[in-house]
Structures are given as C-alpha cells and as structure tokens.
Design an enzyme around this catalytic site. Sequence first.
Site, PDB file in Angstrom:
ATOM      1  CE  LYS A 164      41.192  41.233  82.476  1.00 41.33           C
ATOM      2  NZ  LYS A 164      42.536  40.916  83.110  1.00 41.33           N
ATOM      3  CB  SER A 205      46.246  41.015  84.500  1.00 35.65           C
ATOM      4  OG  SER A 205      46.829  40.761  83.152  1.00 35.65           O
ATOM      5  CB  SER A 242      45.236  41.966  80.707  1.00 33.48           C
ATOM      6  OG  SER A 242      44.920  41.162  81.763  1.00 33.48           O
TER       7      SER A 242
END
Length: 475
Positions: free
Chosen positions: A76, A175, A151
């Site tokens: 990420k 997330s 997210s």
Amino acid sequence: MHLSSYEDLRLRLFSKEITCEEVVRFYLERIDRHKDDNIYITVFHEQALERARSLDRKLRDGESPGKLFGLPMAIKDNISMKGGRLTCASKILENYESVYDATAVIRLEEQDALFLGKTNMDEFAMGSSNENSAYGNVPNPFDKNRVPGGSSGGSAAAVANGLAMVALGSDTGGSVRQPAGFCDIVGLKPTYGRISRYGLVAFASSFDQIGVLARNCDEAALVLEVMAGKDGHDATSSYHAVNDYASEMATVSVEGLKIGVPKEYFPDSLNSDVASIVKGKLHELRDKGAELVDIHLPDSEYAIAAYYILVTAEASSNLARFDGARYGYRSEHSEDLSAMYINSRSEGFGREVKRRIMLGTYVLSAGYYDTYYKKAQQVRRVFQDRYREALEKVDVIAGPTSPFPPFGIGDKTENPLEMYLADVFTVPASIVGMPAVSVPLGFDSINLPVGMHLICNFFEEGKLLGIAKYMQRSL
Ligand code: GLN
C-alpha cells in the site's frame, strides 16, 4: 501460468520448473493489462525484474532461500520503501520519495519476498471506498461499477485480480478487513503493536496497524509471522513472543469451539443476503460441533462515534507536518509564510482529509475537549472492558464484515456519515486493539462477495486464523 498458492509457487521455483524472473514477468504483464483499473500507483518494472534475477542467482548458488522466497507482493502506498515514491494517494505527497524502509518491508525483504509496486488507496487511508484518492477510483473486481472498499482498495483489488499474490494494507478502523470482504479475499488486522508501524505514514497512531491481504489464511499467517515482533523504532510495538502461527492454526478444532454471536452485529437494518449467508455459515459450524453463544456487546454505533472523534483528533495532529515547508507540495502563489502554509494545505489535501483535520482540531479545542475527546476515550475504555469480558466466555466473536455488499461508485460520496457507517462492524476491534480478520464466505443473490468478520483476544492471531480457515469458502 497458473499458480494455485504460494506453496505451489515455492515448490515449482525449487524444482527449477520456473524462475522468479518468469514469475515477475507474468505478474507485470497482468498489471499492465489492468492498467486502466488504477490498482497500482507505482509499478516497479525494472527493480522487480532485477530483484527476481538476484533471487534466481541465489537459488542457483545453493544459498538457503528465505521463508517468503519469490513471493510476489504489493505494498500500500502509505508504507515507506527507500528511494521510492510514497504518495499516500495525496497530491500533497505527489513527488515525495521515501528516505528509509519501513521495518515491515525490511523484514519481508530479508525473507526474500518480491515487491511488484505500490497500490492505490483512499488519501492518507481515510475512506471506505478508495474514492478519496488523488489517483482515481479502483473498480470492484466483481462489478466494475462498484467500489472495492477502502482504504486499502488497491491492495485488495490487486490480490483479487491476481496482480500480486499477497499485499500489505493498513488498518485503522477496517481498511484491510472491509476491502477484503468486498473483494472475496482474506484480510487480517493484527493486535495493536504486533507489527511495527515504523515507516507506515501515521493517520491515527493509537489505531494504525499494518495488515495482510491474501487469498488464504495460511499465506496471511506466513507473512504476518515474518513482519511481527518488537522493533526498536516503534515504542508501541510489543515484546510479546511471536508465535508459530501455522502450528497454532493446526490445533484449532470446530468441535466444542465457542463462537460468540452478538445481537448488536445483526441489526434489523442488516442487508438480508449478508445476514442469511453469515448465519448460514454459523449454523453449518454448529452442525459440525461448534457452540453458538448469544452475547451482548455495546452498540457498535457508539464505536463509530468515538472512533471518528479519536481518529480525527489524532489525524489533525499527525498531518500538521504537511505544511509545504518540510514535505511535498508547496503552493506557488503566496505572499507570505502563513499564506504559503494555508495555500499549500488547501491545494494539497483532498476534501475528506480537510474535513477530518477540521473536525479533529475542533474536538481538541479548549471548551470541547472534555465533551468530545475525553468522552470518546471513556467510551473506548468501556469497549475494551466489554470485549475482554466477552472473550472470557467465548473463543471468538463473529459477525458480518460489512452491513451491505460492495456499493456503487459515487453512491456515498456526497454523504460522509453514510460512508462512515460502512465500518460499523470493523471499528470496534480497532477501538479495543484486538486482532480481527475478514474471510470470504461466498456471493449474494447478485454475485457480490460477502465476508465474515472474526475477533479474538489479544495476540491470538494463530487461533483467529485457524478458526477463519474453517469458515473460508474454498476458492
Ligand atoms: N474507513 C475508515 C476511515 O475512514 C477506516 C480507515 C482505515 O482503516 N484506515 O477512517
């Protein structure tokens, strides 16, 4: 090339049937073919191939391979990798380059993992749909008009689409778990402090944890084990011994397993397909010898209220460093210093990030601190006590990961409160700091994935993943 699991890949690499270079070429080709989906913000075309060749040499030279030898991973884009871009999907960090590696990244690299690139996300990990990204939306792998969750939407979509075997995400309130549920994969948030946060860009430091997105529980366990453990760079990382998760998983049995089913996790408003699929799975386990125990927990809605007070407070402080002077984007047209700060932040941050900075500043301000921030801390404590008590009676707490299946792109962007409710079942574990996982159960009546959410006691990741393995549908 069909790779059914990491174990399969590993065996084929060791038997010299394939090379790491071939594996990386295979993944890079797939990534390029999915370019329009915005799943990756940065792809390591050359570095990944170079690294693959050096791993191939290592094997040829007879050196002993690491635990994650040749595992193709995505990271990420809020996790630092030295010399690489680190955007947090924000305009304010568009051209920022990391100056050091995150501890998690170093540990993965030491065990010979391969990194393919950095994935898309909601800006600074604030969001539940990946729509708050300065780099565009990511479509859900099962329906292009819907969101992949957030997210860590890019990481989840990467694993689900076969553009990485395992991905790292970060989880502050859901997330990792919520996008895993929306993309039909496994998403694990470990106990707070289990993995060092050094090199993870801070959103809300007392909640943030790096998590793992994978196709199955065994691979999630393997990657967790490599990253977990005390790190001198993060004072909140735990000294708790890192267990052998695979053997812990193997000791879990359904027979006599006590599964806590809180009525608060099955409200009337719950999507009916989600409710029936999750309950169906629980009944199936009961038929195999597990015991379903009705339990009561504080209402999850209070968790949402407390969560959005606490995380915005922490975010307003953490994001103060992005001021145009030290990092990233600086506005070009400002007459004086204070205008430079204001313009850089106004132009550099997106709407949701600004909303949270303002909310956080407000709840911490004199006169409101006691009403909001202090109260929310007290609520946090109540949740911790109640969850601890509940887990004295049961092995695991089970419920749906999300109150509804993946929603349409644009459906909730105009109503932030509705978006916040997407995390109603994942936020409590973040409030209390316990490990939690989302496992794929199957599909609803219109073919959208549904996930089960499980919570265990502190540092019981092995048991948690062992239970999750029983629940996961076979892919
Ligand atoms: N969706 C939640 C939020 O917007 C959770 C985000 C996260 O876990 N990083 O805060």
